[in-house]
Design a protein around this motif. Structure first.
Motif, PDB file in Angstrom:
ATOM      1  N   ALA A 223     -21.859  23.630  35.155  1.00 15.63           N
ATOM      2  CA  ALA A 223     -22.033  24.233  36.479  1.00 15.63           C
ATOM      3  C   ALA A 223     -20.964  23.775  37.470  1.00 15.63           C
ATOM      4  O   ALA A 223     -20.354  24.598  38.165  1.00 15.63           O
ATOM      5  CB  ALA A 223     -23.430  23.922  37.025  1.00 15.63           C
ATOM      6  N   VAL A 224     -20.714  22.474  37.573  1.00 11.59           N
ATOM      7  CA  VAL A 224     -19.755  21.972  38.553  1.00 11.59           C
ATOM      8  C   VAL A 224     -18.335  22.380  38.177  1.00 11.59           C
ATOM      9  O   VAL A 224     -17.552  22.824  39.026  1.00 11.59           O
ATOM     10  CB  VAL A 224     -19.863  20.438  38.697  1.00 11.59           C
ATOM     11  CG1 VAL A 224     -18.844  19.930  39.714  1.00 11.59           C
ATOM     12  CG2 VAL A 224     -21.269  20.042  39.115  1.00 11.59           C
ATOM     13  N   GLY A 225     -18.006  22.262  36.899  1.00 15.39           N
ATOM     14  CA  GLY A 225     -16.691  22.704  36.446  1.00 15.39           C
ATOM     15  C   GLY A 225     -16.508  24.199  36.665  1.00 15.39           C
ATOM     16  O   GLY A 225     -15.422  24.655  37.045  1.00 15.39           O
ATOM     17  N   GLY A 226     -17.572  24.972  36.433  1.00 18.33           N
ATOM     18  CA  GLY A 226     -17.499  26.406  36.660  1.00 18.33           C
ATOM     19  C   GLY A 226     -17.292  26.749  38.121  1.00 18.33           C
ATOM     20  O   GLY A 226     -16.516  27.654  38.454  1.00 18.33           O
ATOM     21  N   MET A 227     -17.967  26.027  39.014  1.00 21.38           N
ATOM     22  CA  MET A 227     -17.798  26.262  40.449  1.00 21.38           C
ATOM     23  C   MET A 227     -16.362  25.947  40.878  1.00 21.38           C
ATOM     24  O   MET A 227     -15.766  26.676  41.678  1.00 21.38           O
ATOM     25  CB  MET A 227     -18.789  25.411  41.233  1.00 21.38           C
ATOM     26  CG  MET A 227     -18.742  25.648  42.739  1.00 21.38           C
ATOM     27  SD  MET A 227     -19.215  27.333  43.214  1.00 21.38           S
ATOM     28  CE  MET A 227     -20.996  27.267  42.874  1.00 21.38           C
ATOM     29  N   PHE A 228     -15.804  24.873  40.333  1.00 22.53           N
ATOM     30  CA  PHE A 228     -14.418  24.519  40.653  1.00 22.53           C
ATOM     31  C   PHE A 228     -13.466  25.637  40.235  1.00 22.53           C
ATOM     32  O   PHE A 228     -12.621  26.073  41.021  1.00 22.53           O
ATOM     33  CB  PHE A 228     -14.035  23.220  39.945  1.00 22.53           C
ATOM     34  CG  PHE A 228     -12.583  22.855  40.097  1.00 22.53           C
ATOM     35  CD1 PHE A 228     -12.169  22.051  41.137  1.00 22.53           C
ATOM     36  CD2 PHE A 228     -11.632  23.320  39.196  1.00 22.53           C
ATOM     37  CE1 PHE A 228     -10.827  21.720  41.288  1.00 22.53           C
ATOM     38  CE2 PHE A 228     -10.287  23.002  39.345  1.00 22.53           C
ATOM     39  CZ  PHE A 228      -9.889  22.197  40.393  1.00 22.53           C
ATOM     40  N   ALA A 229     -13.575  26.080  38.983  1.00 19.62           N
ATOM     41  CA  ALA A 229     -12.671  27.114  38.477  1.00 19.62           C
ATOM     42  C   ALA A 229     -12.798  28.403  39.276  1.00 19.62           C
ATOM     43  O   ALA A 229     -11.796  29.051  39.611  1.00 19.62           O
ATOM     44  CB  ALA A 229     -12.951  27.370  36.998  1.00 19.62           C
ATOM     45  N   LEU A 230     -14.022  28.787  39.597  1.00 22.06           N
ATOM     46  CA  LEU A 230     -14.254  30.029  40.345  1.00 22.06           C
ATOM     47  C   LEU A 230     -13.661  29.948  41.745  1.00 22.06           C
ATOM     48  O   LEU A 230     -12.959  30.873  42.187  1.00 22.06           O
ATOM     49  CB  LEU A 230     -15.749  30.312  40.416  1.00 22.06           C
ATOM     50  CG  LEU A 230     -16.165  31.545  41.227  1.00 22.06           C
ATOM     51  CD1 LEU A 230     -15.563  32.816  40.629  1.00 22.06           C
ATOM     52  CD2 LEU A 230     -17.686  31.661  41.297  1.00 22.06           C
TER      53      LEU A 230
END
Length: 291
Positions: A223-230
Motif C-alpha cells: 500500500a505505501v509503496g503503491g501510494m508513492f509510485a502513484l
C-alpha cells in the motif's frame, strides 16, 4: 514581476575543491532519510530490524540512488553525449540525475539487502517510501540553484529569467549587464515557469506529508509503496506540461509528450496495481523497540 536567476552553484570553495549546492542537497536528502528512518525503526515499522541493519539498508539505497540515477540519466537522456565523452558518467556534481534510474537503483539495493536479511522485499519498500520525498525535494532545490531543468515561458509579466536559457546575444553577456537589462524590463519576455520549485513542492513537501500521514498507521503490504509510485507518477506527469523537454530529445509524440511523462506512466500503472494488490495482503504490525 520577474526574477533574474543569479545564484552561485558553488556552496563552498575549499582551496582547489569546490563544493556544489547540488551535492549539498543530496547530502541533506540522505540525512533526512537517516533521521526519519531511525524514527520509524524505533517505532517498530520494520520488525526485527535494528538501527545498525537500517544503516546497511540506507547505504545500499544511497548507492542505488547515485549509480542508478546517473546511469539512468545517461541511458534515458544523454546516451549520445556519453558516447562522445564517457567521462561524463562520473561528473555527478555537474547535475544530470534521473529519478526513474535512481528508483530502479534503490529497488536493486533494497532487493540485495532483503536477500541478506531475509526480509520481504515489499515490506522494505513500504518502509523506505516515506523516507524518499524530502530527498526529492532537496534535489529539485539543487536543480533550481543550478539554474537547470527550467520551465516553459510564462507568456506574462511574471516568472524567472534563467541566464542559461537566454538566446544570443544575451546568452554570453556578463551577469552585470544582464542585471542592468533586467532592471529595465528588457528580459521580461524570456521569463519562464520555475518548474524546479513546483516539483520541490509536489514531490517534496506534498508527497512527504501525504506519505508520512498515510504510513503513520499500519497499512497492508504494497500500500505505501503503491501510494508513492502513484503520487510521483501523477505529479511528474502534470509538471511536465510546464517544464521544457530535454533539448536533445524534445517532444516524443503529439507535440507535448515528453520523455519524463513516458517514463512516469509505468509508475502510475504500478502504483494503481500495488494499491489494488494490497487489498488482500497481510498488514505488518509495528513492534516498537524497547528504550
Amino acid at each position: 514581476m520577474t526574477y533574474l536567476h543569479d545564484i552561485d552553484p558553488i556552496a563552498l570553495h575549499l582551496g582547489p575543491v569546490q563544493v556544489h549546492w547540488y551535492g549539498v542537497m543530496y547530502m541533506l536528502g540522505f540525512i533526512a532519510a537517516w533521521m526519519l528512518g531511525r524514527r520509524r525503526i524505533r517505532a517498530g515499522r520494520l520488525p526485527g530490524i535494528d538501527e545498525q541493519a537500517f544503516g546497511d539498508l540506507l547505504f545500499y539505497a544511497m548507492l542505488g540512488v547515485v549509480l542508478g540515477g546517473r546511469i539512468g540519466y545517461i541511458l534515458f537522456y544523454a546516451f549520445g553525449d556519453f558516447l562522445k565523452n564517457p567521462l561524463m558518467l562520473v561528473r555527478i556534481w555537474e547535475g544530470g540525475m534521473s529519478f526513474h534510474g535512481g528508483l530502479l537503483g534503490v529497488m536493486a539495493g533494497v532487493w540485495f539487502w532483503c536477500r541478506r536479511r531475509r526480509v520481504h522485499f515489499m515490506d522494505a519498500m513500504d518502509f523506505v517510501a516515506p523516507l524518499v520525498p524530502l530527498g526529492l525535494g532537496f534535489g529539485r532545490i539543487g536543480n533550481w540553484i543550478g539554474g537547470e531543468l527550467w520551465g516553459k515561458p510564462t507568456g506574462g509579466s511574471w516568472g524567472v529569467i534563467f541566464p542559461r536559457s537566454l538566446p544570443d546575444p544575451y546568452l554570453h553577456m556578463p551577469m552585470q549587464q544582464l542585471r542592468e537589462l533586467h532592471a529595465k524590463g528588457a528580459l521580461d519576455v524570456f521569463a519562464r515557469h520555475p518548474s524546479q520549485l513546483y516539483q520541490a513542492m509536489l514531490e517534496g513537501v506534498v508527497m512527504a506529508s501525504v506519505l508520512w500521514w498515510y504510513s503513520s498507521r499500519p497499512r497492508p503490504r504494497y500500500a505505501v509503496g503503491g501510494m508513492f509510485a502513484l503520487l510521483y507518477g501523477l505529479f511528474r506527469f502534470l509538471v511536465e506540461f510546464v517544464r521544457m523537454p530535454d533539448e536533445q530529445i524534445g517532444y516524443i509524440a503529439w507535440g507535448w509528450l515528453t520523455e519524463g511523462q513516458l517514463l512516469s506512466v509505468p509508475l502510475i500503472v504500478l502504483g494503481v496495481f500495488w494499491l489494488w494488490l494490497s487489498r488482500r495482503q497481510p498488514t505488518l504490525q509495528p513492534a516498537p523497540q524497547a528504550s
